[in-house]
Write a protein that holds these residues in place. Structure first.
Motif, PDB file in Angstrom:
ATOM      1  N   ASN A  39       0.818  -1.218   0.000  1.00 20.63           N
ATOM      2  CA  ASN A  39       0.000   0.000   0.000  1.00 20.63           C
ATOM      3  C   ASN A  39       0.848   1.263   0.000  1.00 20.63           C
ATOM      4  OD1 ASN A  39      -2.445  -1.334  -0.031  1.00 20.63           O
ATOM      5  ND2 ASN A  39      -2.694  -1.306   2.185  1.00 20.63           N
ATOM      6  N   ASP A  40       1.879   1.314   0.851  1.00 23.21           N
ATOM      7  CA  ASP A  40       2.688   2.527   0.932  1.00 23.21           C
ATOM      8  C   ASP A  40       3.382   2.829  -0.395  1.00 23.21           C
ATOM      9  OD1 ASP A  40       1.891   2.887   3.527  1.00 23.21           O
ATOM     10  OD2 ASP A  40       3.839   2.489   4.429  1.00 23.21           O
ATOM     11  N   GLN A  41       3.864   1.806  -1.064  1.00 18.33           N
ATOM     12  CA  GLN A  41       4.552   2.020  -2.340  1.00 18.33           C
ATOM     13  C   GLN A  41       3.568   2.398  -3.441  1.00 18.33           C
ATOM     14  OE1 GLN A  41       4.931  -0.921  -0.550  1.00 18.33           O
ATOM     15  NE2 GLN A  41       6.922  -0.477   0.363  1.00 18.33           N
ATOM     16  N   LYS A  87      10.891  11.579  -3.339  1.00 22.50           N
ATOM     17  CA  LYS A  87      11.852  12.646  -3.052  1.00 22.50           C
ATOM     18  C   LYS A  87      11.234  13.696  -2.123  1.00 22.50           C
ATOM     19  CE  LYS A  87      14.686  16.131  -5.306  1.00 22.50           C
ATOM     20  NZ  LYS A  87      15.045  16.776  -6.581  1.00 22.50           N
ATOM     21  N   LEU A  88       9.998  14.090  -2.403  1.00 24.02           N
ATOM     22  CA  LEU A  88       9.328  15.075  -1.546  1.00 24.02           C
ATOM     23  C   LEU A  88       9.150  14.540  -0.121  1.00 24.02           C
ATOM     24  CD1 LEU A  88       6.584  16.381  -3.995  1.00 24.02           C
ATOM     25  CD2 LEU A  88       8.528  17.684  -3.100  1.00 24.02           C
ATOM     26  N   ALA A  89       8.760  13.285   0.003  1.00 25.63           N
ATOM     27  CA  ALA A  89       8.549  12.684   1.327  1.00 25.63           C
ATOM     28  C   ALA A  89       9.867  12.537   2.079  1.00 25.63           C
ATOM     29  CB  ALA A  89       7.864  11.331   1.188  1.00 25.63           C
ATOM     30  N   LYS A 137       7.545   7.895   2.325  1.00 22.88           N
ATOM     31  CA  LYS A 137       8.951   7.780   1.939  1.00 22.88           C
ATOM     32  C   LYS A 137       9.209   6.564   1.059  1.00 22.88           C
ATOM     33  CE  LYS A 137      10.438   8.038   6.187  1.00 22.88           C
ATOM     34  NZ  LYS A 137      11.325   8.058   7.361  1.00 22.88           N
ATOM     35  N   ASP A 138       8.321   5.584   1.103  1.00 18.57           N
ATOM     36  CA  ASP A 138       8.485   4.365   0.315  1.00 18.57           C
ATOM     37  C   ASP A 138       7.741   4.421  -1.020  1.00 18.57           C
ATOM     38  OD1 ASP A 138       9.988   3.240   2.352  1.00 18.57           O
ATOM     39  OD2 ASP A 138       8.238   2.362   3.323  1.00 18.57           O
ATOM     40  N   ALA A 139       7.316   5.594  -1.430  1.00 17.37           N
ATOM     41  CA  ALA A 139       6.533   5.741  -2.659  1.00 17.37           C
ATOM     42  C   ALA A 139       7.276   5.198  -3.872  1.00 17.37           C
ATOM     43  CB  ALA A 139       6.189   7.216  -2.881  1.00 17.37           C
ATOM     44  N   GLU A 140       6.536   4.552  -4.761  1.00 21.62           N
ATOM     45  CA  GLU A 140       7.116   4.096  -6.029  1.00 21.62           C
ATOM     46  C   GLU A 140       7.448   5.282  -6.930  1.00 21.62           C
ATOM     47  OE1 GLU A 140       4.500   1.383  -8.022  1.00 21.62           O
ATOM     48  OE2 GLU A 140       5.231  -0.323  -6.856  1.00 21.62           O
ATOM     49  N   ASN A 141       6.586   6.289  -6.916  1.00 22.59           N
ATOM     50  CA  ASN A 141       6.794   7.465  -7.752  1.00 22.59           C
ATOM     51  C   ASN A 141       7.996   8.250  -7.228  1.00 22.59           C
ATOM     52  OD1 ASN A 141       6.375  10.507  -8.196  1.00 22.59           O
ATOM     53  ND2 ASN A 141       5.037   9.571  -9.726  1.00 22.59           N
TER      54      ASN A 141
END
Length: 128
Positions: free
Chosen positions: A45-47, A84-86, A75-79
């Motif tokens: 979910n986080d990614q 980077k923003l997180a 912070k674990d976003a795929e995008n």
């Protein structure tokens, strides 16, 4: 073309609105400030979603109790843009929404409140 933040918020909305119990959890007013409202930390979910809703403080306005919901990036976003923003500030609140606390909301109340929450979040996105 929608921004990465708008797409992430849409994915979060899709996740929350796919289940009445999820909607009731988010808008039911039982959350503790600083804890996650959605999505669950399970799976990827986080990614995939790349953002989350956290419970904020409760407050009283015009004799009614509300709870603030804070939208943040993961912070674990795929995008890569969102990641980077997180990573620059994972606690930055990109948008907020206030939901009236209704004990044991009906399915219809939960659906209406959830729609209102996401409308507020969409309107209040900051551009930092």
């Amino acid at each position: 073309m929608p921004s990465a933040k708008v797409i992430s918020l849409s994915e979060l909305k899709r996740w929350v609105t796919s289940s009445v119990s999820r909607m009731k959890t988010v808008v039911g007013g039982n959350g503790i400030a600083g804890f996650r409202a959605a999505p669950t930390r399970s799976g990827n979910n986080d990614q995939k979603i790349s953002s989350q809703l956290d419970y904020g403080k409760k407050f009283v306005k015009d004799g009614k109790t509300y709870q603030r919901l804070n939208w943040q990036l993961n912070k674990d976003a795929e995008n890569s843009t969102l990641k980077k923003l997180a990573q620059q500030d994972s606690h930055y609140v990109w948008s907020t929404a206030d939901v009236e606390v209704v004990e044991n909301p009906s399915d219809d109340q939960a659906k209406t409140a959830t729609e209102d929450v996401f409308n507020q979040l969409e309107r209040n996105i900051t551009q930092k």
